[in-house]
Design an enzyme around this catalytic site. Structure first.
Site, PDB file in Angstrom:
ATOM      1  N   CYS A   1     -68.383  -8.211  13.273  1.00 51.12           N
ATOM      2  CA  CYS A   1     -67.374  -7.630  11.993  1.00 51.12           C
ATOM      3  C   CYS A   1     -66.413  -9.774  12.111  1.00 51.12           C
ATOM      4  CB  CYS A   1     -66.914  -6.688  12.578  1.00 51.12           C
ATOM      5  SG  CYS A   1     -65.407  -6.745  11.382  1.00 51.12           S
TER       6      CYS A   1
ATOM      7  N   CYS B   1     -63.341  -8.239  12.212  1.00 52.34           N
ATOM      8  CA  CYS B   1     -62.789  -8.201  13.494  1.00 52.34           C
ATOM      9  C   CYS B   1     -62.458  -9.646  14.750  1.00 52.34           C
ATOM     10  CB  CYS B   1     -63.784  -7.599  14.586  1.00 52.34           C
ATOM     11  SG  CYS B   1     -64.118  -5.682  13.645  1.00 52.34           S
TER      12      CYS B   1
END
Length: 124
Positions: free
Chosen positions: A31, A34
């Site tokens: 991600c 993230c």
């Protein structure tokens, strides 16, 4: 200096019980948002002594992600005295994350507990 802990299913209850406030970031290695948020999370963790900061990898802990209804990552969750007070997807700036920590610490937990029925699903 606070450090970020990696939380798994068996360690979640210990992490909650061992800290007045636990701020959790749900994330995954693939991600991009993230990965961009990780240094901010680490920085704010280092600035908040006494507050626990944890990360849950949704790929490694799918049961925890499902338990808390994680549909989008990164997702932040704030747990204080076993009660989920905050759960929101998306990354925050360092200033906003630091302000969130302050707000969560300022919550009147006696009032929260009085308002929650014993079976409420906001209990972690």
């Amino acid at each position: 200096m606070s450090r970020v802990i990696h939380v798994d299913e068996p360690g979640l209850m210990r992490a909650i019980a061992g800290h007045e406030l636990l701020l959790i970031a749900f994330w995954a290695p693939w991600c991009g948002p993230c990965q961009a948020f990780a240094p901010v999370f680490d920085e704010v963790a280092g600035d908040n002594e006494g507050v626990a900061f944890g990360k849950i990898n949704v790929d490694a802990e799918p049961a925890l992600a499902a338990r808390f209804g994680v549909r989008s990552i990164p997702m932040l969750m704030g747990v204080r005295e076993g009660v989920v007070l905050y759960q929101q997807p998306g990354a925050l700036s360092a200033g906003d994350l630091d302000a969130l920590v302050g707000h969560l610490l300022a919550v009147d937990m006696d009032a929260v507990r009085a308002a929650l029925p014993a079976s409420d699903d906001r209990r972690a």
